[in-house]
Design a protein around this motif. Sequence first.
Motif, PDB file in Angstrom:
ATOM      1  N   SER A  58      -2.683  31.714 -15.829  1.00 19.99           N
ATOM      2  CA  SER A  58      -3.808  32.577 -16.194  1.00 19.99           C
ATOM      3  C   SER A  58      -3.581  33.267 -17.528  1.00 19.99           C
ATOM      4  O   SER A  58      -4.539  33.625 -18.214  1.00 19.99           O
ATOM      5  N   HIS A  59      -2.326  33.440 -17.951  1.00 18.34           N
ATOM      6  CA  HIS A  59      -2.042  34.061 -19.239  1.00 18.34           C
ATOM      7  C   HIS A  59      -1.887  33.042 -20.362  1.00 18.34           C
ATOM      8  O   HIS A  59      -1.606  33.419 -21.501  1.00 18.34           O
ATOM      9  N   CYS A  60      -2.051  31.772 -20.050  1.00 23.69           N
ATOM     10  CA  CYS A  60      -2.068  30.735 -21.078  1.00 23.69           C
ATOM     11  C   CYS A  60      -3.500  30.588 -21.571  1.00 23.69           C
ATOM     12  O   CYS A  60      -4.412  30.367 -20.759  1.00 23.69           O
ATOM     13  N   GLU A 106       5.724  32.636 -20.175  1.00 23.20           N
ATOM     14  CA  GLU A 106       7.037  33.073 -19.682  1.00 23.20           C
ATOM     15  C   GLU A 106       7.090  34.583 -19.503  1.00 23.20           C
ATOM     16  O   GLU A 106       7.778  35.087 -18.608  1.00 23.20           O
ATOM     17  N   GLY A 107       6.352  35.291 -20.335  1.00 23.68           N
ATOM     18  CA  GLY A 107       6.309  36.742 -20.209  1.00 23.68           C
ATOM     19  C   GLY A 107       5.602  37.219 -18.965  1.00 23.68           C
ATOM     20  O   GLY A 107       5.676  38.407 -18.619  1.00 23.68           O
ATOM     21  N   ASN A 108       4.916  36.300 -18.277  1.00 19.93           N
ATOM     22  CA  ASN A 108       4.201  36.655 -17.056  1.00 19.93           C
ATOM     23  C   ASN A 108       4.649  35.805 -15.864  1.00 19.93           C
ATOM     24  O   ASN A 108       3.915  35.658 -14.889  1.00 19.93           O
ATOM     25  N   CYS A 109       5.847  35.268 -15.971  1.00 20.77           N
ATOM     26  CA  CYS A 109       6.413  34.460 -14.894  1.00 20.77           C
ATOM     27  C   CYS A 109       6.830  35.363 -13.727  1.00 20.77           C
ATOM     28  O   CYS A 109       7.540  36.357 -13.908  1.00 20.77           O
ATOM     29  N   VAL A 110       6.389  35.021 -12.547  1.00 15.85           N
ATOM     30  CA  VAL A 110       6.629  35.863 -11.370  1.00 15.85           C
ATOM     31  C   VAL A 110       8.112  36.048 -11.089  1.00 15.85           C
ATOM     32  O   VAL A 110       8.560  37.147 -10.747  1.00 15.85           O
ATOM     33  N   ILE A 111       8.906  34.979 -11.243  1.00 12.33           N
ATOM     34  CA  ILE A 111      10.325  35.143 -10.915  1.00 12.33           C
ATOM     35  C   ILE A 111      11.047  35.999 -11.956  1.00 12.33           C
ATOM     36  O   ILE A 111      12.099  36.577 -11.656  1.00 12.33           O
TER      37      ILE A 111
END
Length: 479
Positions: A58-60, A106-111
């Motif tokens: 969604s942030h892409c 990557e800045g919004n990756c859940v892990i």
Amino acid sequence: MERNSTNKFVEREQAYPEKRAPDSRRADFLEIGAPYADDAARAQAGRCSQCGVPYCQSHCPLHNHIPDWLRLTAEGRLREAYDLSARTSTMPEICGRICPQDRLCEGNCVIDFSGHGAVTIGSIEKYLGDNAWEEGWVRPIEPGPSNGQSVGIIGAGPAGLTAAEYLRRAGYEVDIYDRHDRAGGLLIYGIPNFKLDKSVVDRRVQRIEEGGIAIHRGVEVGTDVTLAELRERHDAVFVATGVYQSRELTVEGADKQGVVRAIDFLTASNRSGLGDEVAAHADGSLMAKDRNVVVIGGGDTAMDCVRTAIRQGAASVKCLYRRDRENMPGSRTEVAHAEEEGVEFLWLSGPASIEGGERAERVLANRMQLGEPDADGRRRPVVDPSSSFALDADLVVLALGFEPEPLPAIFGDPDLKVSEWGTLVCDDDMMTSLPGVFAGGDIERGASLVVWAVRDGRDVADKIDTYLSSQRKPSAAAA
């Protein structure tokens, strides 16, 4: 095929492809990172948690199907993974190299939120694209059945190239007009080789031309051909010129010799890397070798400039930025790379004047403080009157951002409406004030990211197709 190939983020640590040592990187303009080995790419893709709400996607700006092609990569289904990545992007291996993933996917990756480190999405996207080219999996553009209509595109940057591909697939004749002698826009002349090797761009351009899209190089709209002539020649026109007019520095001494624009500095370097004879390198006016270089600005262009100056053999390279590290617009990864290579960052510092005789010799700078938020919510920098300092600088590079050129005047069409910022005004269908003339990329949204230009190129192709379909004569539609 491995079962349960994902969700390995607890047992596997985050690992980016190995970077070359800083001393090695400083000596050339080659890309700094090695490609992933197959096993490493699969292992890192397997760290994806396959979360129910994929914030990475969604942030892409392109809404790439990231979790799906990560899973396919982890399972070793590399051709399927690439095909899925190419379904939403015309240049995945380029975006994998130059997107600021730390601010997007990557800045919004859940892990990463859980403290395990983001999945290395950009590096895997680059790996998939490069591997697909090596294996011959990148399909040629397949033109759709001819619909008897044509589209002219002004600008061969990422927005223009993307729109051209989608329109060609839809059955249009497509001609691209670009002022430069090479296609690619800022991908060629603005972004240094150490971030994006030009062969990566060239193979995409070659694919475009092999798909039957004509690229007319060295054509300046407004000089060699008018916008009115293009409108007469084509059924629709897409303006994708980008923004190339540099913001000016308004301090005393900004007009001295040795004060140069970032776009000129980077273009000269890239032209030299492409084998061109560059007079401004021969006479030293755009060459950093043995000079004390100060770059003013904190965006990705500034990072490109400081790292280019290092590679040209500067005596020292400093970056002057009026806000702090946390508030700079450039990629955090790029800042880290620059620091590794020997760049000194002077945060909360702004130029007060440029001193010397006819040539710049030093920059007098003020310390800054962050005051109240501006209209965009960012804390406004204000001068700290108690502190100033001087920097030796016989080459000052202005990386203050870009603004649109005055297109209505250049194109000779005063009916082409622009906003108060000079960007082209468009309606919800991406059409300008001139019927059949569309716009997208930086010239419509302002200076932004390559990935947003790709998104605009994809979107405008759909808008143009809808518009021209409604204009199409029944006989042409049946042809």
